[in-house]
Design a protein around this motif. Structure first.
Motif, PDB file in Angstrom:
ATOM      1  N   HIS A 157       0.836  -1.202   0.000  1.00 38.16           N
ATOM      2  CA  HIS A 157       0.000   0.000   0.000  1.00 38.16           C
ATOM      3  C   HIS A 157       0.870   1.252   0.000  1.00 38.16           C
ATOM      4  O   HIS A 157       0.636   2.181  -0.771  1.00 38.16           O
ATOM      5  CB  HIS A 157      -0.944  -0.010   1.211  1.00 38.16           C
ATOM      6  N   SER A 160       2.792   1.572  -3.422  1.00 37.86           N
ATOM      7  CA  SER A 160       1.918   1.911  -4.544  1.00 37.86           C
ATOM      8  C   SER A 160       1.404   3.336  -4.421  1.00 37.86           C
ATOM      9  O   SER A 160       1.322   4.068  -5.401  1.00 37.86           O
ATOM     10  CB  SER A 160       0.750   0.927  -4.614  1.00 37.86           C
TER      11      SER A 160
ATOM     12  N   GLY B 128      -4.635   2.810 -10.961  1.00 38.92           N
ATOM     13  CA  GLY B 128      -3.963   2.372  -9.739  1.00 38.92           C
ATOM     14  C   GLY B 128      -4.600   2.962  -8.498  1.00 38.92           C
ATOM     15  O   GLY B 128      -4.711   2.293  -7.472  1.00 38.92           O
ATOM     16  N   ARG B 129      -5.011   4.224  -8.593  1.00 38.19           N
ATOM     17  CA  ARG B 129      -5.673   4.865  -7.439  1.00 38.19           C
ATOM     18  C   ARG B 129      -6.927   4.114  -7.051  1.00 38.19           C
ATOM     19  O   ARG B 129      -7.168   3.833  -5.881  1.00 38.19           O
ATOM     20  CB  ARG B 129      -6.055   6.295  -7.788  1.00 38.19           C
ATOM     21  N   ILE B 132      -6.020   0.803  -5.421  1.00 41.10           N
ATOM     22  CA  ILE B 132      -5.590   0.944  -4.022  1.00 41.10           C
ATOM     23  C   ILE B 132      -6.810   1.152  -3.127  1.00 41.10           C
ATOM     24  O   ILE B 132      -6.925   0.541  -2.061  1.00 41.10           O
ATOM     25  CB  ILE B 132      -4.603   2.122  -3.874  1.00 41.10           C
ATOM     26  N   ASN B 133      -7.745   1.982  -3.576  1.00 42.10           N
ATOM     27  CA  ASN B 133      -8.944   2.229  -2.772  1.00 42.10           C
ATOM     28  C   ASN B 133      -9.751   0.962  -2.566  1.00 42.10           C
ATOM     29  O   ASN B 133     -10.230   0.686  -1.461  1.00 42.10           O
ATOM     30  CB  ASN B 133      -9.829   3.290  -3.439  1.00 42.10           C
ATOM     31  N   ALA B 135      -8.597  -2.007  -2.577  1.00 38.34           N
ATOM     32  CA  ALA B 135      -7.825  -2.914  -1.727  1.00 38.34           C
ATOM     33  C   ALA B 135      -7.876  -2.524  -0.250  1.00 38.34           C
ATOM     34  O   ALA B 135      -7.648  -3.366   0.611  1.00 38.34           O
ATOM     35  CB  ALA B 135      -6.374  -2.979  -2.200  1.00 38.34           C
ATOM     36  N   THR B 136      -8.181  -1.257   0.055  1.00 35.35           N
ATOM     37  CA  THR B 136      -8.244  -0.882   1.473  1.00 35.35           C
ATOM     38  C   THR B 136      -9.412  -1.594   2.161  1.00 35.35           C
ATOM     39  O   THR B 136      -9.396  -1.788   3.365  1.00 35.35           O
ATOM     40  CB  THR B 136      -8.435   0.639   1.662  1.00 35.35           C
ATOM     41  N   VAL B 141      -6.203  -8.424  -0.977  1.00 38.20           N
ATOM     42  CA  VAL B 141      -5.693  -7.874  -2.236  1.00 38.20           C
ATOM     43  C   VAL B 141      -4.447  -7.034  -1.941  1.00 38.20           C
ATOM     44  O   VAL B 141      -4.484  -6.150  -1.087  1.00 38.20           O
ATOM     45  CB  VAL B 141      -6.752  -6.996  -2.934  1.00 38.20           C
ATOM     46  N   PRO B 143      -2.220  -4.380  -3.590  1.00 38.72           N
ATOM     47  CA  PRO B 143      -2.164  -3.518  -4.771  1.00 38.72           C
ATOM     48  C   PRO B 143      -0.713  -3.162  -5.111  1.00 38.72           C
ATOM     49  O   PRO B 143       0.047  -2.756  -4.231  1.00 38.72           O
ATOM     50  CB  PRO B 143      -2.936  -2.269  -4.324  1.00 38.72           C
TER      51      PRO B 143
END
Lengths: 176, 248
Positions: A157, A160, B128-129, B132-133, B135-136, B141, B143
């Motif tokens: 995290h 990235s 990608g943004r 990542i969101n 995956a939070t 997951v 990222p």
């Protein structure tokens, strides 16, 4: 060409393994040899953990992965190699198995007495490093189950997010 | 309440032939996955909740499923197309190349469940943004915003995996898959590649492109097992499945 030590980079830290049983170079592509790498009992007898250098916190880990991904030898990795590898005498050079060639070059520039083999130059090294990736949880005995997975999650995290924020490819960051 | 699929109607959930995938049988049949984060949609997809009857002392509970749209996901299209093996099941570790915004990745995360992991690689920062969101909310997951052409850059973030799935739509896709397999895929692990003929060579016939891509994979130590078209969901796309043998 034989390999004496292996460098394993994980999200938790660096680990140096000594290769105690030289793998078979000629039969490397045989099914049985490949299967031995997958088998922890057999693979565990080929390598021995000599040193573990865990990262001190997520900030440190982020710095290390940024260096590693660019093939730069960080001060922390340099110190780790200095403490865990034997001082090479005049007769014998020590061969270290490293995953990536840029990092191998950076290491050689600082440790001229070391000889480096990468996954590209040696299939034996490639297979040993694959084995370390597969069995790292078990081979590093101090770890609790899930330690590496947790550190990977946190580090991925951060890494990235950093990549998204600091971008040289500005064309992908449209401001709407 | 919500309109559309499942709302108000009697829906029965049945397990699909592929473990971790389900079929919702109602007015129409839908492919669904069990929602890892009940109450949340990832990209506005429909959710179906079914109540589990009371068993003995335990109180009745409900389970939520998310509809998996084959027009938006190559894997879903492959499953509906009758692919024999997806190499992705509960507990699997999957390296997903070309994760985009993570819509399809979220379904793979549902399939592998809390014991599995999806390492999701996407190079585009904009997607990608979103990745990542997403995956939070889903801790299985990982990222990775990085170029799949350079797997060594993210070698500290990926463990050994059971399956590599690739949907990168790049001319050198086969090479990207092989490089990642060499570093991260177990011997005997599965490879799933979605090939868009146009992205490899827009002048050649799609069949010729698929054949040449399969050949490249074979030379990289991947034994091809099956190939199927993703019609009617995608045009001139093929899904190729294989086993990583490493020794060629």
């Amino acid at each position: 060409m034989s390999v004496d030590y292996l460098l394993h980079e994980s999200a938790l830290g660096y680990a140096i393994f000594k290769v105690v049983a030289q793998p078979d170079t000629i039969g490397n592509r045989l099914k049985e040899v490949q299967a031995a790498t997958q088998d922890l009992d057999k693979f565990g007898k080929m390598v021995d953990l000599v040193g573990l250098a865990p990262f001190e916190g997520t900030e440190a880990a982020l710095q290390e992965i940024n260096s590693i991904s660019e093939g730069i030898l960080s001060d922390f990795l340099k110190a780790t190699l200095e403490t865990n590898l034997p001082k090479a005498g005049k007769k014998k050079t020590v061969t270290l198995g490293v995953t990536e060639k840029n990092l191998a070059g950076s290491i050689r520039a600082v440790f001229p007495q070391l000889s480096c083999e990468t996954a590209e130059t040696s299939e034996v090294v490639a297979d040993l490093l694959r084995g370390l990736r597969q069995h790292n949880q078990k081979l590093i005995k101090k770890l609790q189950p899930g330690d590496i997975d947790r550190s990977i999650l946190g580090l991925a995290h951060r890494y990235s997010r950093g990549n998204v924020k600091f971008s040289v490819h500005k064309n992908d960051n449209h401001i709407i | 309440g919500r309109g559309g699929a499942g709302a108000g109607a009697k829906v029965i959930i049945e397990p699909h032939r592929h473990p971790g995938v389900f079929v919702a049988r109602g007015k129409e049949d839908l492919l669904v996955t069990k929602n890892l984060t009940p109450g949340e949609s990832v990209y506005g997809e429909k959710r179906i909740s079914v109540s589990n009857p009371q068993v003995g002392e335990e109180a009745a509970t409900s389970t939520e499923y998310r509809v998996w749209n084959p027009f938006r996901s190559k894997i879903a299209a492959g499953i509906l197309g009758g692919i024999d093996e997806i190499y992705i099941k509960p507990g699997s570790k999957v390296l997903y190349l070309g994760a985009a915004s993570g819509t399809s990745v979220s379904h793979v995360a549902d399939v592998v469940g809390p014991e599995g992991t999806v390492y999701a690689v996407e190079f585009s920062h904009r997607s990608g943004r979103d990745l990542i969101n997403m995956a939070t909310h889903r801790t299985n997951v990982i990222p990775i915003v990085e170029d799949a052409r350079h797997p060594l850059k993210y070698r500290m973030l990926v463990g050994m995996v059971d399956c590599v799935f690739a949907d990168v739509a790049q001319p050198d896709q086969a090479r990207i898959v092989i490089l990642n397999a060499q570093n991260f895929l177990k011997v005997g692990g599965g490879v799933l590649v979605s090939i868009k003929a146009n992205c490899i060579d827009s002048t050649a016939a799609p069949e010729a492109v698929f054949a040449s891509e399969v050949n490249k994979l074979r030379e990289g130590g991947i034994k091809p097992k099956e190939q199927l078209t993703l019609e009617p969901f995608e045009r001139d796309h093929a899904m190729v499945a294989g086993i990583y043998q490493r020794s060629t």
